[in-house]
Design an enzyme around this catalytic site. Structure first.
Site, mmCIF file in Angstrom:
data_model
loop_
_atom_site.group_PDB
_atom_site.id
_atom_site.type_symbol
_atom_site.label_atom_id
_atom_site.label_comp_id
_atom_site.label_asym_id
_atom_site.label_seq_id
_atom_site.Cartn_x
_atom_site.Cartn_y
_atom_site.Cartn_z
ATOM 1 N N GLY A 156 -2.652 -1.439 -6.347
ATOM 2 C CA GLY A 156 -2.789 0.012 -6.268
ATOM 3 C C GLY A 156 -1.475 0.698 -5.916
ATOM 4 O O GLY A 156 -1.244 1.846 -6.282
ATOM 5 N N GLY A 157 -0.601 -0.038 -5.235
ATOM 6 C CA GLY A 157 0.723 0.481 -4.896
ATOM 7 C C GLY A 157 1.794 0.044 -5.875
ATOM 8 O O GLY A 157 2.994 0.250 -5.620
ATOM 9 N N GLU A 186 4.286 -9.038 -4.990
ATOM 10 C CA GLU A 186 3.281 -9.534 -4.050
ATOM 11 C C GLU A 186 2.786 -10.930 -4.462
ATOM 12 O O GLU A 186 2.584 -11.790 -3.613
ATOM 13 C CB GLU A 186 2.098 -8.553 -3.985
ATOM 14 N N GLY A 245 1.726 -1.179 0.891
ATOM 15 C CA GLY A 245 0.567 -0.303 0.953
ATOM 16 C C GLY A 245 0.191 0.105 2.358
ATOM 17 O O GLY A 245 0.753 -0.377 3.343
ATOM 18 N N LYS A 276 -13.804 -2.315 0.831
ATOM 19 C CA LYS A 276 -13.065 -3.101 -0.175
ATOM 20 C C LYS A 276 -13.825 -4.376 -0.562
ATOM 21 O O LYS A 276 -13.519 -4.985 -1.585
ATOM 22 C CB LYS A 276 -11.690 -3.483 0.374
#
Length: 237
Positions: free
Chosen positions: A104-105, A111, A34, A129
């Protein structure tokens, strides 16, 4: 580092510069995906050049892999180095308790594997955030799903109170495809009062590969702004 950044980019860069201080010579480093994690990869590249730092990176996505190669960071794998010294990654949303939403990516599965393999997990983010409850501001929870199970998973997400939306690609027709060959369902739950409980319910749906809930996986968060960087530290259980 990059100059003439807008305030959000400057905040991300400031957080990244603090995070990479945890990396020492000889470390195996998990490289997050990201736009925010990209600042950390670039900062590590500068340390390699200026300090003759010797590290090896394990990217969490093809995007992170390409950027790491471009930045001159040697790449390795979890098969070669199953224990990672430190991972630096971003987040879509986080709370003071260090409950996170990521993905989101569309890289949350890798991850999370890298995060669980790491001795130290460092998250970098910009100020917006940080929230009181996950799901604020219409934030969705990404869920990686086997294509065969899309209909089932959508039905089961609705049954536990979510609104499921299959993520569509940009610049191409059809759904986003992850590095693992799966699709992503973005689930809207509203404000989430018990993310640990909801994370288990979502993960137990047949066909779900991984969710974007990251619970008890983060050690340190650096939240950047233009003027300063806030540090939140919490020992993982």
């Amino acid at each position: 580092m990059k100059a003439n950044l807008d305030p959000i980019q400057q905040a991300k860069q400031n957080a990244a510069l603090e995070a990479v201080k945890h990396v020492k010579d000889g470390f195996i480093v998990g490289l997050g995906s990201g736009s925010t994690a990209a600042f950390a990869i670039e900062a590590l590249s500068e340390r390699i050049e200026k300090e003759n730092l010797h590290i090896m990176g394990i990217p969490t996505s093809y995007q992170a892999f390409l950027l790491a190669v471009e930045c001159g960071i040697p790449i390795t794998t979890l098969d070669e180095h199953p224990v990672i010294d430190v991972t630096i990654d971003g987040a879509d949303q986080l709370t003071p308790e260090l409950y996170l939403i990521k993905g989101g990516g569309a890289a949350m599965a890798r991850e999370k594997i890298v995060a669980v393999s790491s001795k130290l997990n460092v998250i970098i983010a910009d100020q917006p955030k940080k929230v009181k409850l996950l799901g604020e501001n219409n934030q969705f929870v990404p869920i990686e799903v086997l294509p065969f199970a899309i209909a089932l998973v959508k039905r089961k997400i609705a049954a536990i109170g979510g609104k499921p939306v299959v993520r569509e690609g940009k610049g191409k027709l059809g759904p986003v495809i992850t590095d693992n060959g799966n699709v992503v369902i973005d689930a809207y739950f509203g404000e989430i009062k018990n993310p640990a409980d909801l994370a288990v319910k979502a993960k137990m749906i047949p066909g779900v590969v991984e969710t974007g809930f990251f619970i008890s996986l983060t050690d340190i968060v650096y939240i950047g702004s233009v003027e300063k960087v806030e540090k939140i530290e919490k020992t993982r259980k």
